[in-house]
Design a protein around this motif. Sequence first.
Motif, PDB file in Angstrom:
ATOM      1  N   LEU A  59      62.686  69.034  21.176  1.00  0.00           N
ATOM      2  CA  LEU A  59      61.314  67.600  20.486  1.00  0.00           C
ATOM      3  C   LEU A  59      62.290  66.238  20.487  1.00  0.00           C
ATOM      4  N   ARG A  60      63.361  66.996  19.225  1.00  0.00           N
ATOM      5  CA  ARG A  60      64.093  66.211  18.705  1.00  0.00           C
ATOM      6  C   ARG A  60      65.204  65.501  19.951  1.00  0.00           C
ATOM      7  N   ARG A  61      65.971  66.132  20.602  1.00  0.00           N
ATOM      8  CA  ARG A  61      66.861  65.988  21.519  1.00  0.00           C
ATOM      9  C   ARG A  61      65.941  64.907  22.176  1.00  0.00           C
ATOM     10  N   LEU A  62      64.723  65.066  23.661  1.00  0.00           N
ATOM     11  CA  LEU A  62      63.903  64.382  24.052  1.00  0.00           C
ATOM     12  C   LEU A  62      63.716  62.511  23.208  1.00  0.00           C
ATOM     13  N   ALA A  63      63.673  62.426  21.782  1.00  0.00           N
ATOM     14  CA  ALA A  63      63.256  61.324  21.454  1.00  0.00           C
ATOM     15  C   ALA A  63      64.137  60.834  21.041  1.00  0.00           C
ATOM     16  N   VAL A  64      65.708  61.050  21.410  1.00  0.00           N
ATOM     17  CA  VAL A  64      66.994  60.309  20.798  1.00  0.00           C
ATOM     18  C   VAL A  64      67.456  59.663  22.487  1.00  0.00           C
ATOM     19  N   ALA A  65      66.599  61.129  23.561  1.00  0.00           N
ATOM     20  CA  ALA A  65      67.060  60.203  24.696  1.00  0.00           C
ATOM     21  C   ALA A  65      66.487  59.304  25.372  1.00  0.00           C
ATOM     22  N   LEU A  66      65.088  59.507  25.396  1.00  0.00           N
ATOM     23  CA  LEU A  66      63.974  58.191  25.318  1.00  0.00           C
ATOM     24  C   LEU A  66      64.566  56.891  24.917  1.00  0.00           C
ATOM     25  N   VAL A  67      65.180  57.501  23.230  1.00  0.00           N
ATOM     26  CA  VAL A  67      65.386  55.742  22.548  1.00  0.00           C
ATOM     27  C   VAL A  67      66.428  55.084  23.050  1.00  0.00           C
ATOM     28  N   ALA A  68      67.227  56.126  23.530  1.00  0.00           N
ATOM     29  CA  ALA A  68      68.463  55.983  24.350  1.00  0.00           C
ATOM     30  C   ALA A  68      68.617  54.942  25.035  1.00  0.00           C
ATOM     31  N   VAL A  69      67.236  55.346  26.480  1.00  0.00           N
ATOM     32  CA  VAL A  69      66.951  54.890  27.831  1.00  0.00           C
ATOM     33  C   VAL A  69      66.640  53.585  27.540  1.00  0.00           C
ATOM     34  N   ALA A  70      65.627  53.658  26.452  1.00  0.00           N
ATOM     35  CA  ALA A  70      64.745  52.412  26.018  1.00  0.00           C
ATOM     36  C   ALA A  70      65.682  51.618  25.225  1.00  0.00           C
ATOM     37  N   ALA A  71      66.663  51.552  25.034  1.00  0.00           N
ATOM     38  CA  ALA A  71      67.657  51.091  24.299  1.00  0.00           C
ATOM     39  C   ALA A  71      68.593  49.862  24.959  1.00  0.00           C
ATOM     40  N   CYS A  72      68.647  50.805  25.943  1.00  0.00           N
ATOM     41  CA  CYS A  72      69.504  49.713  27.261  1.00  0.00           C
ATOM     42  C   CYS A  72      68.484  48.883  28.837  1.00  0.00           C
ATOM     43  N   VAL A  73      67.273  50.221  28.307  1.00  0.00           N
ATOM     44  CA  VAL A  73      67.105  49.232  29.324  1.00  0.00           C
ATOM     45  C   VAL A  73      66.097  47.928  28.471  1.00  0.00           C
ATOM     46  N   ALA A  74      66.236  47.784  27.157  1.00  0.00           N
ATOM     47  CA  ALA A  74      65.134  46.614  26.768  1.00  0.00           C
ATOM     48  C   ALA A  74      65.862  45.291  26.618  1.00  0.00           C
ATOM     49  N   PRO A  75      66.716  45.021  26.486  1.00  0.00           N
ATOM     50  CA  PRO A  75      67.670  43.337  27.040  1.00  0.00           C
ATOM     51  C   PRO A  75      67.480  43.209  28.463  1.00  0.00           C
ATOM     52  N   PHE A  76      66.778  43.564  29.388  1.00  0.00           N
ATOM     53  CA  PHE A  76      66.340  42.911  30.471  1.00  0.00           C
ATOM     54  C   PHE A  76      64.926  43.473  30.915  1.00  0.00           C
ATOM     55  N   GLN A  77      63.846  43.188  30.198  1.00  0.00           N
ATOM     56  CA  GLN A  77      62.514  43.626  30.605  1.00  0.00           C
ATOM     57  C   GLN A  77      62.284  42.336  28.832  1.00  0.00           C
ATOM     58  N   LEU A  78      62.664  42.234  28.314  1.00  0.00           N
ATOM     59  CA  LEU A  78      62.268  40.993  26.876  1.00  0.00           C
ATOM     60  C   LEU A  78      63.029  39.867  27.023  1.00  0.00           C
ATOM     61  N   GLU A  79      61.899  39.052  26.634  1.00  0.00           N
ATOM     62  CA  GLU A  79      62.659  37.474  26.094  1.00  0.00           C
ATOM     63  C   GLU A  79      63.777  37.117  25.360  1.00  0.00           C
ATOM     64  N   PRO A  80      64.872  36.295  25.652  1.00  0.00           N
ATOM     65  CA  PRO A  80      65.954  36.219  25.035  1.00  0.00           C
ATOM     66  C   PRO A  80      65.595  36.499  23.470  1.00  0.00           C
ATOM     67  N   PHE A  81      64.815  35.793  23.173  1.00  0.00           N
ATOM     68  CA  PHE A  81      64.229  35.606  21.660  1.00  0.00           C
ATOM     69  C   PHE A  81      64.520  36.702  20.927  1.00  0.00           C
ATOM     70  N   ARG A  82      63.254  38.235  21.901  1.00  0.00           N
ATOM     71  CA  ARG A  82      63.485  38.887  21.619  1.00  0.00           C
ATOM     72  C   ARG A  82      64.097  39.933  21.729  1.00  0.00           C
ATOM     73  N   VAL A  83      64.925  39.950  22.598  1.00  0.00           N
ATOM     74  CA  VAL A  83      66.203  40.869  21.999  1.00  0.00           C
ATOM     75  C   VAL A  83      67.453  40.423  21.135  1.00  0.00           C
ATOM     76  N   PHE A  84      67.042  38.903  20.754  1.00  0.00           N
ATOM     77  CA  PHE A  84      67.733  38.332  19.603  1.00  0.00           C
ATOM     78  C   PHE A  84      67.530  39.307  18.385  1.00  0.00           C
ATOM     79  N   GLN A  85      66.240  39.826  18.260  1.00  0.00           N
ATOM     80  CA  GLN A  85      65.646  39.986  17.127  1.00  0.00           C
ATOM     81  C   GLN A  85      66.309  41.427  17.276  1.00  0.00           C
ATOM     82  N   LEU A  86      65.636  42.414  18.758  1.00  0.00           N
ATOM     83  CA  LEU A  86      66.975  43.331  18.686  1.00  0.00           C
ATOM     84  C   LEU A  86      67.764  43.727  18.011  1.00  0.00           C
ATOM     85  N   THR A  87      69.075  42.697  18.381  1.00  0.00           N
ATOM     86  CA  THR A  87      70.351  42.488  18.062  1.00  0.00           C
ATOM     87  C   THR A  87      70.483  42.579  16.493  1.00  0.00           C
ATOM     88  N   MET A  88      69.645  41.564  15.618  1.00  0.00           N
ATOM     89  CA  MET A  88      69.411  41.735  14.614  1.00  0.00           C
ATOM     90  C   MET A  88      69.457  43.028  13.642  1.00  0.00           C
TER      91      MET A  88
END
Length: 333
Positions: free
Chosen positions: A20-49
């Motif tokens: 379950l922990r490995r699955l959670a890590v994998a999901l976080v990794a996938v979400a981290a790679c996809v997020a900047p292509f799905q969010l508006e620039p200001f939200r991307v900036f917030q995630l960057t910070m």
Amino acid sequence: MSDVDIPRTAGLAVPSATALRRLAVALVAVAACVAPFQLEPFRVFQLTMVLVYAVALLGLNLLVGHAGQISLGHGGFFAIGAYTAAVMLDRWDTPHVLTLPAAMAVTFALGFGLGVPALRLRGLYLALVTMTIAIFLVPLLKRFESVTGGSMGLTLSRPEPPSWTGLAEDQWLYFLALAVATAAGLAVWSLLRSRVGRALHAVRDNETAAEVMGVRLARYKTLAFAWSAMLAGAAGAVNTWVIAFVSPDSFTVNLSILLLAGIVVGGLGSTFGPLLGGAFVLFVPTLAQDVNQAAPGVVFGVVIILIMYVAPRGLAGLAGRGGRFLDQALRKK
């Protein structure tokens, strides 16, 4: 493999806690790679910070959560890393990528020097000594105006994305911060699972017993401060890339206190504590300001108290308890 090894529910194998922990890590990794292509620039900036603060909190977690020391001066190391990168960019037109190792080297040396008082001090006394860094740094930066820009600060350029990436500037900055955070996280993870990590935990749990077992307290305490400061300096350098501006008033003692609160709320000694703490450092003060502009500190304090009441071991501990509850529930079926 027998049913004793893997419990089964309705003919299906129940996933273990590790799976379950490995699955959670994998999901976080996938979400981290996809997020900047799905969010508006200001939200991307917030995630960057959030990633920037997570790198600083990785170092603070190494020092406080794993080595058992305390520091109220990490905002100062963050500022030193930021100004090292800023001065190199402004005065010598250094490529952005080269400012990162320079900031890490400078803060490592300063952190190693600060580790010397840690050999004789502990608790509140050590906290006061480290806090002096954050206190005197702001007027010091303002004094050397010819180098630091004084109270006006320095306005800088951001790293431009290579044309072959096809990325916008905010996306490129996000992936730079993600790469630094990932590298820092893997380095700390490997360190803690080595002989050095076991020595740090021994120092944290009982210094006398650790010394009897042959652990060199002076060496590991100073190294813990140096590594922790180095990661804070790396975060400061990346912060300079993202913000493209540095000013002494951005690095007051409040930043050091906020970082310490962030790692406590995120979860001391936990794997995901720095990431959750980074989100706390970025979002909660802003939300507190929105709720009550007259007294945001009151709202901020109440939020910390509520989180500590619900999750004494931090947000990561709360998530861990939820994972164990789910694992037990699946095994009982």
